[in-house]
Structure formats: structure tokens, C-alpha cells
Enzyme design. Structure first.
Site, PDB file in Angstrom:
ATOM      1  N   SER A   1       0.842  -1.191   0.000  1.00 30.51           N
ATOM      2  CA  SER A   1       0.000   0.000   0.000  1.00 30.51           C
ATOM      3  C   SER A   1       0.883   1.249   0.000  1.00 30.51           C
ATOM      4  CB  SER A   1      -0.951  -0.038   1.198  1.00 30.51           C
ATOM      5  OG  SER A   1      -1.949   0.952   1.094  1.00 30.51           O
TER       6      SER A   1
ATOM      7  N   ASP B   1      -5.729  -3.296  -2.606  1.00 34.06           N
ATOM      8  CA  ASP B   1      -4.615  -3.133  -1.665  1.00 34.06           C
ATOM      9  C   ASP B   1      -4.085  -4.485  -1.154  1.00 34.06           C
ATOM     10  OD1 ASP B   1      -2.981  -2.427   0.512  1.00 34.06           O
ATOM     11  OD2 ASP B   1      -4.286  -0.772   1.088  1.00 34.06           O
TER      12      ASP B   1
END
Length: 329
Positions: free
Chosen positions: A46, A182
Site C-alpha cells: 500500500s 490493496d
């Protein structure tokens, strides 16, 4: 002994700024000014994936730090009309990824993983493997590790900006990007994935477990808890609570696993606990996050660790004193 040094960064949205400030402090306050240059593999999930890709692309650390300060408020900005259409955050993501795409395109342009001089790995999660599935493999969602290590599964043709977008597409915060979300849904702390990737036996010159030195930099632990012992909850009650629970739980699990697998001299984790609840999108509290990272986080243990273990000469000095013993808890 040829050391293999891994520099790993957690996910955490705007709190990636904390990670960059802590790394800067670690360099400035230790005698290891070439800490980043010494890394053999950058890993990040991320927002940590953005840091890892930036460092692997030779982007100066201070530019990455400035990026959070200057572009963070634009990336985490709410469009009034989108909020009306999505009924707040109930029927759509909280933020558009338009600004995120703009920033990533400006940073990375058309560079690909195969263009980098440094090794990097970034987790994301594919919601459908239809395009890439092998013959006989069922159609399903699956974890995906993007990397440029020297094996046949390397993603050398993938654009850096795309990989960064995929790993940053946190559910409920940003839209799905080309079928990816993510990587924090399974590896918000990518340290263990990085170890496994480095030890891939299909790579002829892979390191051994004893060669690895892992510096894992978190993005801060939120102050959060659920009071009470009995919760007969369903989907509505769990709602947004379950995502941070899963992400932060996976961070702690990975820390436990790395602590068990690696000797004390091989592994160092920096993960401060916030005094207040800084969210992934707390761009209005950027000055507070910086102040916390600069003035309230004790890095003495981490400074000592990198000085003793990150460079080969530091490790040889320790070997001359005593052999590291495996630490169990």
C-alpha cells in the site's frame, strides 16, 4: 557470509509519512548514512509500496517525504458531488483515484519494474485471475506479489505507476484498479513475504535464511479497541471496523513470525504506538504526525541495531564477540 538486507514498509495511507520520517532519522542519527544504498531488496504494501518503489527507482527519501506533505491532501480529498452520488461512503469508495493516478504518473512516468537497478517486491490482491490463470487453474481471487527478482515469474514489464496504484487501492477508500486491491488485505506488513521471495530456490544465487538482515518500518499502531465481551454482530455492526482489525492483526502476526524465524541480530521492527487515533486519511493532522515521528519515537534500539548488523563489518564485529542466539517467546 554475504549479507542480504531487506528494507520493508507497512501500509497505512498518509501515515506512510511517519515511515519516511523515521527512516530519515535513523540515517541521520546513526553512522550508517548509506543505509538505503546498502539494501538488497525493498518491500512495501500500500503506502509502503509507494515508498519501496520510489526508493527502488532512486527517488531521494526527502522527495518521498515531501510528496506526502504536498500531495497527500489532494489524494485524500472528497468530491462533494461524488459523496452525494455514493450516499457518503455507503455505495462507493470515499475517494476518487484521479489524484492518486496523477501523482503516480508524475513520479514514475512510463518506467517499468524491469528498468530498475534495485530489487523490489510489492503485494496486491487480484479479485479475478481470469487474464493470467494457467491452464487447469480455477478462476478465483488470489494474492499477487509484483517483483523484479531474477526468476521467470518476475513482472518486469509492469509499469511502476500501475503496481503502485494496485497496492494503494484500499477497499472503501479507493476504487478497484484493473481488478486489483490493496495488498494490505493479506500482507499489510510485507516482511514475511519479502523473506519468502528472497529465499526462492528457483533463483540460483538466492541467500540463505542466516544471511538475511530485515529492517521493518511500520506506519504506527492506532489506538483502537472494542469494549465489552459479547458482541452478537452481523455485517452492519462490523462494517468498517473489520478492515483495520484484519490489517493490524496481520501486521502483528507477521512480526511474531519474523521474530521466530530470525535471530535477534537479523531482525529489527520499528512500530510506534500513536498517542492519538491517526487514520489512514488524516491529512489534516500531517504536522502532528511529523512532530510525533521526529520528537516522540525512541529509535535508540533501532540505531544500535543498524550500526551493529546492517553492514558486513558490523556483523563481523559481533561474530568476534559472540554468536547470535535465536530468541523465542
Amino acid at each position: 557470509m554475504a549479507l542480504y538486507r531487506i528494507l520493508s514498509f507497512d501500509g497505512g495511507g498518509i501515515r506512510g509519512l511517519l515511515s519516511t520520517v523515521l527512516l530519515r532519522r535513523l540515517i541521520d542519527e546513526s553512522n550508517v548514512s548509506d543505509l538505503i544504498a546498502q539494501a538488497d531488496l525493498f518491500a512495501g504494501t500500500s503506502t509502503g509500496g509507494l515508498i519501496a518503489l520510489g526508493l527502488a527507482a532512486d527517488m531521494p527519501l526527502d522527495e518521498i517525504e515531501t510528496l506526502y506533505i504536498e500531495e497527500g491532501p489532494q489524494i485524500f480529498s472528497e468530491n462533494f458531488f461524488d459523496q452525494i452520488r455514493d450516499v457518503g461512503n455507503l455505495l462507493g469508495p470515499q475517494y476518487s483515484n484521479t489524484e492518486l493516478k496523477r501523482v503516480l504518473d508524475g513520479i514514475f512516468g512510463d518506467r517499468r519494474l524491469g528498468d530498475l537497478r534495485h530489487r523490489v517486491m510489492v503485494p496486491a490482491f487480484a479479485l479475478d485471475n481470469f487474464r493470467d490463470k494457467r491452464a487447469g487453474e480455477p478462476r478465483r481471487w488470489k494474492a499477487k506479489i509484483f517483483h523484479n527478482l531474477p526468476n521467470r515469474e518476475a513482472d518486469k514489464d509492469r509499469l511502476l505507476r500501475d503496481v503502485a496504484l494496485y497496492t494503494c487501492s484500499a477497499p472503501t477508500y479507493f476504487p478497484v484498479a484493473d481488478g486489483f486491491i490493496d495488498g494490505g488485505v493479506f500482507a499489510n506488513n510485507p516482511s514475511l513475504c519479502a523473506i519468502a521471495q528472497a529465499l526462492d530456490r528457483r533463483w540460483r544465487n538466492h541467500p540463505h535464511l542466516g544471511d538475511i538482515r530485515l529492517l521493518s518500518i511500520g506506519s504506527g499502531q492506532r489506538i483502537a479497541y472494542l469494549p465489552g465481551n459479547d458482541h452478537h454482530w452481523g455485517v452492519v455492526q462490523w462494517g468498517a471496523k473489520i478492515i483495520p482489525i484484519l490489517m493490524e492483526g496481520s501486521q502483528e502476526t507477521t512480526h511474531f513470525q519474523c521474530s521466530q524465524l530470525l535471530a535477534e541480530a537479523q531482525y529489527c521492527r520499528i512500530q510506534p504506538i500513536f498517542e492519538e487515533d491517526y487514520r489512514m486519511d488524516s491529512v489534516n493532522r500531517i504536522p502532528e504526525i511529523i512532530e510525533f515521528a521526529e520528537k516522540k519515537v525512541d529509535l535508540l534500539h533501532a540505531i544500535d541495531w543498524v550500526e551493529r548488523n546492517w553492514r558486513r563489518e558490523g556483523w563481523m564485529r559481533i561474530l568476534g564477540q559472540n554468536s547470535p542466539k535465536r530468541k523465542f517467546s
